[in-house]
Enzyme design. Sequence first.
Site, mmCIF file in Angstrom:
data_model
loop_
_atom_site.group_PDB
_atom_site.id
_atom_site.type_symbol
_atom_site.label_atom_id
_atom_site.label_comp_id
_atom_site.label_asym_id
_atom_site.label_seq_id
_atom_site.Cartn_x
_atom_site.Cartn_y
_atom_site.Cartn_z
ATOM 1 N N ASP A 1 26.692 23.108 43.990
ATOM 2 C CA ASP A 1 28.062 22.719 44.350
ATOM 3 C C ASP A 1 28.026 21.802 45.571
ATOM 4 O OD1 ASP A 1 30.762 22.555 44.951
ATOM 5 O OD2 ASP A 1 30.831 24.540 45.877
ATOM 6 N N ASN B 1 30.792 19.899 46.659
ATOM 7 C CA ASN B 1 32.062 19.723 47.371
ATOM 8 C C ASN B 1 32.616 21.024 47.951
ATOM 9 O OD1 ASN B 1 33.105 21.080 45.172
ATOM 10 N ND2 ASN B 1 34.196 19.316 44.309
ATOM 11 N N ASP C 1 33.749 23.826 46.559
ATOM 12 C CA ASP C 1 34.846 24.565 45.926
ATOM 13 C C ASP C 1 34.358 25.795 45.169
ATOM 14 O OD1 ASP C 1 33.664 23.517 43.654
ATOM 15 O OD2 ASP C 1 35.486 22.569 42.863
ATOM 16 N N ASP D 1 28.793 21.006 40.337
ATOM 17 C CA ASP D 1 29.380 19.722 39.949
ATOM 18 C C ASP D 1 28.287 18.674 39.777
ATOM 19 O OD1 ASP D 1 28.770 18.995 42.695
ATOM 20 O OD2 ASP D 1 30.675 19.920 43.271
ATOM 21 N N ASP E 1 26.749 21.415 19.441
ATOM 22 C CA ASP E 1 27.151 22.816 19.413
ATOM 23 C C ASP E 1 27.476 23.249 17.988
ATOM 24 O OD1 ASP E 1 27.982 25.243 20.936
ATOM 25 O OD2 ASP E 1 29.952 24.745 20.127
ATOM 26 N N GLU F 1 22.312 23.166 17.756
ATOM 27 C CA GLU F 1 22.372 24.622 17.731
ATOM 28 C C GLU F 1 22.723 25.050 16.313
ATOM 29 O OE1 GLU F 1 24.707 28.331 19.874
ATOM 30 O OE2 GLU F 1 25.777 26.463 19.474
#
Length: 561
Positions: A24, A26, A28, A32, A208, A267
């Site tokens: 992370d 930033n 939060d 990201d 997926d 998958e």
Amino acid sequence: MHVADPPWWHSGVIYQIAVSSFSDANGDGRGDLRGIIDKLDYLNDGTPASLGVDAIWLTPITGSPLRDFGYDVSDYRSINPRFGTMADFEALLAECHARGIRVIMDLALNHTSDEHPWFLESRSSRDNPRRDWYVWRDGKAFRRPPNRWRAVIESSAWTRDPRTGQFYYHAFLPFQPDLNWRNPAVRDEMFATARFWLDKGVDGFRLDLINFLYEDEHLRNNPYQPGWHPYGWQRHLYDRSQPESFETVRTLRHLADAYPGRALMGEVYTDRPEDCLACLGDGTDALHLAFYLNFATRWWHARDYRRSVEWLEAHIPPSAWPCYYLNNHDLPRTYSRLSRRKRRDAEPRAKLAAAMLLTLRGTPILYYGEEIGMPTSHLPRRQFDDPVGKRLWPLPFGRDGSRTPMQWTAEEGAGFSDGEPWLPLDASYAVRNVADEGDDPHSLLIWYRRLIRLRSETPALREGSYRTIAGTPKDVFAYVREAEGQQVAVFLNFSGRVRDVGRCLRAGVGTHQNAEGNTGPDADADRVWRVLLSTRHAAGEEIDRDAAQLDGYEVLIVGQA
């Protein structure tokens, strides 16, 4: 005559990043894209001090309410603001490519979020132009569903929408309605989405649930069968793995082939390994890599892993390439799953599993944190994020425990974030983290680095053929890899006891099975075997063929000199 170099996905190691949980930047509390950029040197900076992976696979980063880890898509052509901006993604691509790292995007083509504008239009009325973009049907009497298909996450695969009185189909959760791939407009839009990201420069897609795209046109009921849970009480003949899904895979391959060097990974969720092969076609006309679920769900038995690999090796088309993994965002982590009975055996078992994954013929996929032995975390119900965990509680089927934040340091926040993590950190971060393991020459992280480096430097391990070594003790999985006149033998002792493998080496890696299943001795029996990598022996050490033994859980990788 010049022989073409093999494609990168043959020799490369792919590293799956759960974007929410990796790093992370930033503050939060959620991982990201900028956080990934900050950690690229850890993944591969061109030196032995990095992990040395060749590609990263990102879990979904497009627009989504994130009710199911981003697999509930609400906008296929944007970056979710929780992860950054399109400029951030373009910067990530550029930084990865500068380091020789490919970028694989996750693409969920089977279903969308029920908050996608397409579905909001579709459910607004029976005569809406987008009504046929999803699978709508009238129910039976007394508001019963159109058929008895079950969703993978239990209950009926149909939800009645009171607004129009019809049912919509969802192979998974009710907020993930299935797209109607029989509608040409849907097909065109999905193919255009793939081209959009390929034009951006992505190096391929993880597709997926690629065998779920189509359902039986007549919605025939699946026959019943014995099973452990309601989804398993049906033979899924009509709600997955339809011929049209495999044809669509071929169309996607043709699309990807227009972009040299791009790869499609699929998958294939099924209890039939044959479906995995169907998605590979002849090896040149369908997926480049198909996930082999049978291997990923084995328990701690050398025999089971050996049989799983031998089945695939015996049935995969000559032009196709295997793909193996032990962990992902849907499965319990290897460090916990394969050491459930004896936690003191967790570390040697994890090293053995890593050696198996990285020395078999095929492309290995690592899941973030696997290389430091992150365990499956146990979270209280109030902290669940996974809709499966919430829906099936108190049954232990939730996936949050495999998605907790990456453990970078032993400091508060584990080096993941300055804010409150979106999922709680596992308590093991105090002892199992990148910083501490990077300084310990005996750690699991250093073992992974050495294995990946050995693989990259050894043609037999990157591209070589595979054959099982017969005649070993039942709890030893052993095999030979050969390429360019180079022979490497791998011995994996799944037991905690000493095992004799001398007779295998006495015959130059022993008796082996040929393609017809017959056995015979190897040539060059008098050549010397030296250690390439081992959990007990030093590299370069000569192995005594007449008295070779494996310690408990020992990994022994040797080459002929």
